[in-house]
Design an enzyme around this catalytic site. Structure first.
Site, PDB file in Angstrom:
ATOM      1  N   CYS A  18       0.848  -1.193   0.000  1.00 21.10           N
ATOM      2  CA  CYS A  18       0.000   0.000   0.000  1.00 21.10           C
ATOM      3  C   CYS A  18       0.885   1.246   0.000  1.00 21.10           C
ATOM      4  O   CYS A  18       2.057   1.190   0.358  1.00 21.10           O
ATOM      5  CB  CYS A  18      -0.913   0.012   1.216  1.00 21.10           C
ATOM      6  SG  CYS A  18       0.012  -0.037   2.769  1.00 21.10           S
ATOM      7  N   CYS A  21       2.891   1.998   3.140  1.00 25.17           N
ATOM      8  CA  CYS A  21       4.138   1.234   3.292  1.00 25.17           C
ATOM      9  C   CYS A  21       5.278   1.961   2.587  1.00 25.17           C
ATOM     10  O   CYS A  21       6.387   2.088   3.117  1.00 25.17           O
ATOM     11  CB  CYS A  21       3.993  -0.169   2.698  1.00 25.17           C
ATOM     12  SG  CYS A  21       2.744  -1.190   3.474  1.00 25.17           S
ATOM     13  N   CYS A  90      18.161 -27.739 -30.324  1.00 27.72           N
ATOM     14  CA  CYS A  90      16.995 -27.848 -31.196  1.00 27.72           C
ATOM     15  C   CYS A  90      15.731 -27.535 -30.393  1.00 27.72           C
ATOM     16  O   CYS A  90      15.664 -27.831 -29.198  1.00 27.72           O
ATOM     17  CB  CYS A  90      16.940 -29.265 -31.762  1.00 27.72           C
ATOM     18  SG  CYS A  90      15.565 -29.564 -32.868  1.00 27.72           S
ATOM     19  N   ASP A 472      11.006  14.528 -31.774  1.00 30.91           N
ATOM     20  CA  ASP A 472      11.051  15.651 -30.852  1.00 30.91           C
ATOM     21  C   ASP A 472      12.112  16.613 -31.391  1.00 30.91           C
ATOM     22  O   ASP A 472      13.047  16.184 -32.082  1.00 30.91           O
ATOM     23  CB  ASP A 472      11.434  15.161 -29.452  1.00 30.91           C
ATOM     24  CG  ASP A 472      11.558  16.307 -28.470  1.00 30.91           C
ATOM     25  OD1 ASP A 472      10.657  17.164 -28.438  1.00 30.91           O
ATOM     26  OD2 ASP A 472      12.574  16.354 -27.757  1.00 30.91           O
TER      27      ASP A 472
END
Length: 783
Positions: A18, A21, A90, A472
């Site tokens: 959470c 935490c 293989c 950009d």
């Protein structure tokens, strides 16, 4: 007073359930002595820490996280290990291992890299042990060991023994054939053929037995069946020839696969094993794995750089080709970054380690290339689907060929059994199955050698299908920082004198504009001048005395406050600023002397890169920027490219959606950080200049390690060439199968011809794929 450097590290944290935490960890670490800041990424499970070297250590931070009840690095009990599997060459063999590992409780995931004969297994050590995993692999008839030197030595020993038994088998067959042709005892020749089968076919029979036990009928089972069938109808020479040719082909295939594996292993050998580290008053040679963050190491002339780091002192030209693919050496001085695996020139450098040995740019590149190799390319899906139906269909056809003619038409059983055995040999799709991965891996390794990191076969394929590219502006098409465009003298003194004064003062400044001014003065050969009484004027500029006279260098605002600006000069400055020019004024105590006009210039490689992209057939190219329309229009006109200006990040995403809808496959080229949302909306995200940039390396689909846009047309052409080679391989594999199917039923193909064709096709597609290793950066899409 000792000036302690600040380092930024990243720690993976498991067990955060959470946000509270995450907040608890962040606060606890941020409050530790020597920690300047801590930021946690709850979703990504990563903690970024800024620590003062010498006052805080990574070990103490990790201990603090563990004391809070969280795990560092992995979940409790989770282990991930890489095994080298001797004999896994293989897809049939990897399928056998997959079946066994899937049955083991506690094995959470596994991933195969057929080219390197490795399997990466993640497992819960509390439930299953390493020995149990290795035992499960041993049940398939193959031997697993942890990746390392012993694995390499064992693989070489296995190859040597395979070569010896193949040679012995060949000699026995040749002797038996000579005896039978000379008219001597036929039974003695048959005995030699039998021993040739035993010697050369032992490893085939052994794998066939394991195949039957696991109910997986692979190539070894089919070959063993063909050999036994040939012997049962008295075709001893044919059976022995099948064994010899199959064994020879397997050896050649192992040898060729080894050559492919060496491409990545050669990357691993770029960085030296040891570093010359300063500890106390001494310089000691220690393994790179033992060098801690913040330690100082020395790079002597001609040495390879052992770790990523920042130069503390010294000046040298460093060959960065192993990382960035750049041909020209880069000059490294105080404050610059050096990368592990690059090669020092004639100077000596003292460097502070910024990354551990397992976290250098080179280490991350190797790890990502290995991960990319293990990923499946979309074209592999077609191959797998074809193989899924092809092999059972041909085996069923072989059974019908053996049964129907003798029963329905009264034909000789031995004749049709022989033809059925030929079909069995043809039924193995080995050449087809390896045709795609060997080409993809060769393409990925070739790209990495030229400073282009492609994250997997899927992106290698997509790059070849691009129809449009968006760029950009800042840092991609342009340099990304201002450089000197023009020097305007406001009195009678020459422009070089104005630049010399500014460079002398800015040489003592840390401002990025100052560095550009100093570089321009060096480029023009203007000698450095001695200054006194340097003083920074925060946010505005700096001043210093030169030859007893005080000079100022700074912004338009600084000179306005000093009441040096006339209405005419103010208007001139405002007009230049409207064109988004950056202005640096130079003056003395009585008047302004000149103006240095700076702009974010277009990269030298941008024009050539866009021209080459047009030549590859990509005619839709557009520049996306948040800058004003005036600046965007000027850059776009210079590069002959479309543009959209004054875009917010969400506007770039919208634009990308429009381009994808209109053109299908579109790439977004940026820095990999600020452009991440637009990259996510594109077909492929391409980040440029990512060497040493952790975030860009992680977020981009394709990373151009150098600030060189010319790598992009190379990457696209390499992709198209790889796709072309894959198509050639698939067509060749299927064509050979169809030809021999047509020849086998009427009895025009023999067993040894079928083996030769099948394994020959495998070798052909392998060597054809490996041609991609030799691709040069001058590759063009017309080749």
């Amino acid at each position: 007073m000792i000036d302690h450097a600040v380092a930024e590290i990243e720690i993976r944290v498991n067990g955060m359930d959470c946000p509270s935490c995450a907040e608890k960890i962040e606060k606890a670490v941020a409050g530790m002595e020597g920690v300047e800041g801590a930021a946690i990424n709850f979703a990504g499970g990563k903690l970024t820490v800024r620590l003062v070297e010498g006052k805080a250590s990574v070990a103490k931070i990790e201990e603090q996280i563990q004391n809070l009840g969280f795990q560092v690095g992995k979940a409790a009990g989770e282990v991930t290990e890489k095994f080298h599997v001797e004999g896994m060459d293989c897809p049939d063999e990897s399928t056998l291992i997959e079946k066994k590992l899937a049955e083991l409780k506690g094995v959470t995931s596994f991933k195969f890299n057929l080219l390197s004969a490795e399997v990466i297994v993640s497992y819960d050590s509390r439930t299953v042990s390493r020995d149990k995993i290795m035992g499960a692999i041993a049940e398939t008839g193959m031997k697993a060991m942890l990746v390392g030197e012993s694995a390499s030595v064992s693989a070489k020993a296995s190859q040597r023994s395979h070569m010896i038994v193949t040679l012995v088998s060949g000699i026995l067959i040749a002797t038996g054939f000579a005896l039978s042709r000379s008219g001597l005892s036929e039974w003695f020749a048959t005995a030699l053929y039998f021993f040739a089968m035993i010697v050369g076919g032992f490893h085939i029979a052994r794998k066939a037995v394991y195949s039957v036990r696991n109910l997986t009928f692979d190539m070894n089972f089919l070959m063993a069946t063909a050999v036994v069938g040939a012997a049962s109808i008295g075709e001893w020479l044919e059976g022995a020839s099948v064994v010899f040719l199959f064994s020879l082909a397997q050896y050649l295939e192992m040898h060729s696969m080894d050559r492919a594996r060496n491409a990545i292993q050669s990357l691993m050998k770029l960085a030296p094993d040891n570093a010359l580290v300063r500890r106390g008053e001494k310089e000691v040679v220690v393994p790179v794995s033992e060098v801690e963050l913040g330690e100082t190491f020395v790079i002597r002339p001609g040495d390879k750089v052992p770790l990523d780091g920042k130069v503390l002192s010294g000046l040298s030209a460093v060959n960065q080709a192993p990382i960035t693919g750049e041909s020209a050496p880069a000059v490294k001085k105080r404050g610059d970054t050096v990368f592990a695996g690059t090669i020092n020139g004639d100077g000596s450098l003292v460097v502070k380690a910024t990354h551990r040995a397992d976290d250098t740019t080179l280490a991350r590149i190797i790890h990502m290339v290995e991960e990319a190799q293990a990923q499946r390319a979309p074209m592999q899906n077609f191959v797998d689907t074809f193989a899924k139906y092809y092999t059972p269909a041909v085996i069923s056809l072989a059974a019908l060929v053996v049964i129907l003619p003798p029963l329905a038409l009264g034909q000789p059983f031995a004749t049709w059994l022989y033809r059925g055995l030929v079909l069995l040999v043809i039924s193995c799709p080995c050449a087809l199955v390896i045709s795609t991965p060997v080409s993809i891996v060769s393409g990925l390794a070739s790209a990495a050698r030229h400073g282009v990191l492609i994250k997997g076969g899927i992106y290698l394929e997509k790059a070849g299908s691009l129809k449009a590219i968006a760029f950009d502006k800042t840092g991609t098409l342009t340099i990304g920082h201002p450089c000197v465009k023009e020097i305007i003298s406001l009195d009678s003194r020459p422009a070089e004198d104005v630049l010399g004064i500014a460079a002398a003062i800015e040489g003592h400044s840390e401002h990025h504009l100052g560095r550009s001014i100093v570089e321009e003065a060096c480029r023009r050969g203007i000698p450095a001048r001695r200054i006194e009484s340097f003083q920074a004027i925060p946010g505005k500029g700096a001043c210093a005395a030169i030859d007893g006279e005080t000079y100022y260098v700074g912004s338009h605002r600084l000179f306005e406050e000093m009441q040096f600006c006339t209405p005419e000069l103010d208007k001139r400055m405002e007009n230049l600023e409207k064109e988004t020019r950056t202005l640096v004024l130079v003056g003395n105590k009585s008047a302004p002397l000149g103006v240095i006009v700076m702009i974010d210039a277009v990269r030298k490689s941008s024009r050539d890169a866009l021209r080459l992209l047009r030549e590859t057939g990509i005619h839709k190219m557009i520049m996306l920027t948040g800058d004003n329309k005036g600046t965007a229009a000027a850059i776009a006109k210079e590069l002959d490219i479309e543009y959209r200006a004054e875009l917010l990040p969400q506007d770039k995403v919208t634009t990308m959606h429009e381009l994808v809808e209109r053109h299908g496959h579109v790439a977004m080229v940026g820095d990999g950080v600020n452009d991440a949302p637009a990259m996510a909306a594109s077909t492929i995200g391409v980040a440029m200049g990512t060497a040493g940039t952790d975030t860009a390396l992680e977020t981009a689909d394709i990373a151009l390690m150098a600030d060189d846009l010319l790598k992009l047309p190379f990457a696209i052409c390499l992709s198209r060439k790889t796709l072309s080679v894959i198509r050639q391989n698939i067509a060749l594999s299927i064509a050979i199968k169809l030809v021999f199917l047509a020849l086998a039923i009427p009895g025009m193909a023999t067993l040894w011809m079928a083996v030769f064709a099948d394994m020959g096709a495998s070798l052909l597609v392998t060597f054809n794929g490996m041609r991609l290793f030799a691709v040069k950066e001058t590759l063009r899409c017309t080749e």
